[in-house]
Design an enzyme around this catalytic site. Structure first.
Site, PDB file in Angstrom:
ATOM      1  N   ASP A 181       5.408  13.499 -61.534  1.00 41.13           N
ATOM      2  CA  ASP A 181       4.495  13.779 -60.451  1.00 41.13           C
ATOM      3  C   ASP A 181       6.000  12.560 -59.636  1.00 41.13           C
ATOM      4  O   ASP A 181       5.750  11.162 -59.752  1.00 41.13           O
ATOM      5  CB  ASP A 181       3.516  12.900 -60.601  1.00 41.13           C
ATOM      6  CG  ASP A 181       2.688  12.895 -59.121  1.00 41.13           C
ATOM      7  OD1 ASP A 181       2.364  13.281 -57.643  1.00 41.13           O
ATOM      8  OD2 ASP A 181       2.437  11.579 -58.906  1.00 41.13           O
ATOM      9  N   GLU A 269       6.624  19.096 -58.769  1.00 38.01           N
ATOM     10  CA  GLU A 269       6.076  19.043 -57.537  1.00 38.01           C
ATOM     11  C   GLU A 269       7.187  19.376 -56.701  1.00 38.01           C
ATOM     12  O   GLU A 269       8.624  19.175 -56.014  1.00 38.01           O
ATOM     13  CB  GLU A 269       5.067  17.753 -56.987  1.00 38.01           C
ATOM     14  CG  GLU A 269       5.944  16.361 -56.813  1.00 38.01           C
ATOM     15  CD  GLU A 269       5.026  16.048 -55.938  1.00 38.01           C
ATOM     16  OE1 GLU A 269       3.723  15.523 -55.936  1.00 38.01           O
ATOM     17  OE2 GLU A 269       5.257  14.468 -56.751  1.00 38.01           O
ATOM     18  N   CYS A 322      -9.095  18.045 -59.843  1.00 33.51           N
ATOM     19  CA  CYS A 322      -9.184  17.235 -61.723  1.00 33.51           C
ATOM     20  C   CYS A 322      -9.102  18.236 -62.335  1.00 33.51           C
ATOM     21  O   CYS A 322      -8.856  18.713 -62.740  1.00 33.51           O
ATOM     22  CB  CYS A 322     -11.228  17.286 -61.016  1.00 33.51           C
ATOM     23  SG  CYS A 322     -11.982  16.458 -62.778  1.00 33.51           S
ATOM     24  N   CYS A 325     -11.812  19.031 -65.286  1.00 31.74           N
ATOM     25  CA  CYS A 325     -12.735  20.446 -65.143  1.00 31.74           C
ATOM     26  C   CYS A 325     -11.865  21.706 -64.023  1.00 31.74           C
ATOM     27  O   CYS A 325     -13.113  22.534 -63.980  1.00 31.74           O
ATOM     28  CB  CYS A 325     -14.576  20.088 -64.658  1.00 31.74           C
ATOM     29  SG  CYS A 325     -13.995  19.368 -62.759  1.00 31.74           S
ATOM     30  N   CYS A 341     -14.860  12.328 -60.135  1.00 25.09           N
ATOM     31  CA  CYS A 341     -14.839  13.491 -60.184  1.00 25.09           C
ATOM     32  C   CYS A 341     -16.030  13.452 -59.459  1.00 25.09           C
ATOM     33  O   CYS A 341     -16.824  13.593 -60.430  1.00 25.09           O
ATOM     34  CB  CYS A 341     -14.206  14.656 -61.056  1.00 25.09           C
ATOM     35  SG  CYS A 341     -14.300  16.128 -60.707  1.00 25.09           S
ATOM     36  N   CYS A 344     -17.780  16.825 -62.830  1.00 25.70           N
ATOM     37  CA  CYS A 344     -17.883  16.483 -63.802  1.00 25.70           C
ATOM     38  C   CYS A 344     -17.519  14.846 -63.785  1.00 25.70           C
ATOM     39  O   CYS A 344     -18.014  14.728 -65.230  1.00 25.70           O
ATOM     40  CB  CYS A 344     -16.361  16.634 -64.720  1.00 25.70           C
ATOM     41  SG  CYS A 344     -15.059  15.866 -64.431  1.00 25.70           S
ATOM     42  N   ASP A 351      -2.237   9.475 -59.625  1.00 32.73           N
ATOM     43  CA  ASP A 351      -0.384  10.014 -59.975  1.00 32.73           C
ATOM     44  C   ASP A 351      -0.205  10.519 -61.263  1.00 32.73           C
ATOM     45  O   ASP A 351       0.241  11.756 -61.360  1.00 32.73           O
ATOM     46  CB  ASP A 351       0.505   9.037 -60.233  1.00 32.73           C
ATOM     47  CG  ASP A 351       0.993   8.376 -58.693  1.00 32.73           C
ATOM     48  OD1 ASP A 351       0.632   8.684 -57.624  1.00 32.73           O
ATOM     49  OD2 ASP A 351       0.811   7.471 -57.763  1.00 32.73           O
TER      50      ASP A 351
END
Length: 365
Positions: A181, A269, A322, A325, A341, A344, A351
């Protein structure tokens, strides 16, 4: 495979003058050929029956005798470059060819290795029409020289880039998968398949030298245009910019090489810096980071060393999904660096979470 090796040249004054003249001649012939082609196309539109016949660099030598001083192969390559530019335009893969100006065009020319005219002997390299030039061969290669590109920086340093046809390298496979990232606070956040995360600090080379650049620009602006003092001030400013570029390239090359050495599958990315720099608050920092150059280096090094480089879809929401999950928790402003999140309850570093989500793409590849 074809691979380029770049070396610093140390020409004499006469040789440096030849390089400058040849660079100028190739730019001149490119612009002249382009102007004449445009005129021919316009005439063809008005009179469709006219047969198109394009001039060659040799046809200009009687009218412009100074072209005889330049390397004829360099002039021929300028013509080939123009042909390629028009081919891209007509196939829709490029825009209409533009005229080369001294300010914006790359100061270089390319010559071919015909009958062994380009060769290395000791600490010198032989180039067509100029003979042996002293250079620093800091890296050896094993293969045939196909062509040589001589370039000049704004600080009047000369380099030669040799295109070598060599055997493909069989390198040992990497040990890991990694998701990368990219950011501004940290240049890159890398998470491998052992869930080991590494944060690479953004060096911000331009930001650190910005005040020095401003002082050098002010000093140059106070000098009379065309004076020797202004040329000296221009050279000082150019050296400062060159140092920043060298620092940035050194950082990017070392980082990209270490990533390729350690990892077999790399996921990164998709970024569009040209669109992102429209934000005036971030434009300077994004340009300083040079993400596009980093991705370019990763791509060609991955090809050289047999790695797999995966570019995530531009709509893949790596920062808002997330990694525990898989729930998409919605878009978050840039100021939100950590979040929890809602499904969860996992706590995430923005990052690090993004790099893990990119890593999952590598595992599913």
């Amino acid at each position: 495979m074809l691979r380029a090796y770049k070396y610093r040249l140390y020409p004499t004054e006469a040789q440096a003058l030849f390089f400058v003249k040849t660079i100028g001649c190739t730019r001149f012939i490119y612009n002249r050929l382009l102007a004449d082609r445009i005129a021919i196309y316009e005439a063809t539109k008005q009179n469709p029956g006219i047969k198109q016949k394009f001039p060659t660099p040799a046809s200009y030598k009687p009218e412009f005798p100074f072209l005889r001083e330049a390397d004829s192969l360099a002039l021929a390559n300028a013509n080939l470059n123009l042909n390629e530019a028009f081919e891209k335009f007509f196939t829709g893969s490029g825009g209409f060819p533009k005229f080369k100006t001294k300010r914006h065009s790359r100061a270089s020319y390319t010559t071919n290795n015909q009958h062994g005219t380009v060769r290395i002997e000791g600490e010198k390299i032989r180039l067509p029409k100029i003979g042996f030039v002293r250079f620093k061969q800091h890296r050896l290669f094993h293969g045939l020289i196909r062509s040589a590109t001589i370039s000049m920086t704004r600080t009047r340093k000369f380099f030669v880039s040799l295109l070598i046809l060599e055997q493909e390298i069989e390198s040992a496979p990497g040990n890991h998968l990694v998701g990368i990232d990219l950011g501004l606070q940290h240049f890159a956040i890398l998470t491998n398949d052992n869930l080991v995360t590494k944060k690479v600090i953004n060096p911000r080379f331009f930001r650190k030298s910005e005040e020095k650049i401003k002082r050098a620009q002010r000093a140059m602006s106070r000098k009379k245009v065309g004076s020797k003092n202004r040329e000296k001030a221009r050279l000082i400013l150019a050296k400062k910019h060159e140092k920043i570029a060298n620092q940035r390239n050194d950082f990017l090359h070392k980082l990209s090489k270490s990533i390729v050495d350690e990892n077999q599958v790399i996921v990164i990315e998709t970024l569009k810096p040209k669109n992102m720099i429209q934000d005036s608050h971030l434009a300077k920092s994004i340009s300083d980071a040079s993400w596009s150059e980093f991705i370019r280096q990763l791509k060609y090094k991955a090809t050289f060393y047999g790695r797999t480089l995966i570019t995530a879809d531009q709509w893949f929401a790596s920062t808002q999904i997330c990694s525990c999950c898989g729930k998409d928790d919605g878009q978050k402003p840039l100021g939100v660096r950590t979040w929890t999140c809602s499904s969860c309850g996992a706590d995430h570093d923005r990052d690090v979470n993004a790099s893990i989500n990119l890593l999952l793409l590598a595992k599913n590849h």
